[in-house]
Design a protein around this motif. Structure first.
Motif, PDB file in Angstrom:
ATOM      1  N   PRO A  12       9.232   3.371   2.544  1.00 12.61           N
ATOM      2  CA  PRO A  12       7.937   3.329   1.851  1.00 12.61           C
ATOM      3  C   PRO A  12       7.449   4.718   1.447  1.00 12.61           C
ATOM      4  CG  PRO A  12       7.861   2.049   3.864  1.00 12.61           C
ATOM      5  CD  PRO A  12       9.156   2.799   3.871  1.00 12.61           C
ATOM      6  N   PHE A  13       6.982   4.816   0.229  1.00  7.76           N
ATOM      7  CA  PHE A  13       6.352   6.009  -0.325  1.00  7.76           C
ATOM      8  C   PHE A  13       7.260   7.243  -0.294  1.00  7.76           C
ATOM      9  CE2 PHE A  13       3.077   3.243   1.532  1.00  7.76           C
ATOM     10  CZ  PHE A  13       2.483   2.824   0.346  1.00  7.76           C
ATOM     11  N   TYR A  16       6.928   9.195  -3.658  1.00 10.86           N
ATOM     12  CA  TYR A  16       5.520   9.268  -4.041  1.00 10.86           C
ATOM     13  C   TYR A  16       5.310  10.247  -5.189  1.00 10.86           C
ATOM     14  CZ  TYR A  16       0.556  10.049  -4.036  1.00 10.86           C
ATOM     15  OH  TYR A  16      -0.739  10.155  -4.432  1.00 10.86           O
ATOM     16  N   LYS A  26       0.546   1.333  -8.063  1.00 10.71           N
ATOM     17  CA  LYS A  26       0.238   1.102  -6.644  1.00 10.71           C
ATOM     18  C   LYS A  26      -1.088   0.362  -6.485  1.00 10.71           C
ATOM     19  CE  LYS A  26       3.867   3.399  -5.397  1.00 10.71           C
ATOM     20  NZ  LYS A  26       5.108   2.674  -5.362  1.00 10.71           N
ATOM     21  N   ASP A  79       7.307  -0.269  -0.818  1.00  6.40           N
ATOM     22  CA  ASP A  79       5.929   0.082  -1.216  1.00  6.40           C
ATOM     23  C   ASP A  79       5.184  -1.159  -1.671  1.00  6.40           C
ATOM     24  OD1 ASP A  79       7.001   2.606  -0.955  1.00  6.40           O
ATOM     25  OD2 ASP A  79       6.637   3.209  -3.027  1.00  6.40           O
TER      26      ASP A  79
END
Length: 106
Positions: A12-13, A16, A26, A79
């Protein structure tokens, strides 16, 4: 059916970006599932805990992400799973509160 897209963003992320389009994506994932959680909380006959509704939202999001494995232009992402589940949980919490105020005691 062969898997059209074998790449999955598991961490996750990890990619980014504060790019405007990435932030909007997002936000759409987060806010897009709020109505789903609210509808679940307000329409099920029996009252459910917010944790049960969160699990249902997670299951729905997981099925969407799994379906993306078979769509060439789509990339399943942790995400999306996390943000959809968080949005659905927030919606479920709000729906439980609204259901109590509206006097619907199924």
């Amino acid at each position: 059916l062969p898997l059209a897209n074998r790449y999955v963003k598991w961490i996750p992320f990890s990619d980014y970006s504060d790019d405007t389009s990435a932030v909007i994506e997002k936000m759409v994932n987060l806010f897009g599932f709020i109505p789903f959680g609210m509808i679940l909380a307000m329409t099920l006959r029996r009252r459910r805990s917010v944790w049960t509704l969160a699990a249902l939202c997670c299951g729905m999001s997981l099925s969407i992400e799994a379906g993306q494995l078979f769509l060439a232009p789509r990339t399943p992402s942790a995400d999306d799973l996390l943000l959809n589940t968080l949005g659905g949980t927030l919606g479920a919490w709000l729906g439980i509160r609204l259901r109590g105020r509206c006097g619907r005691h199924g």
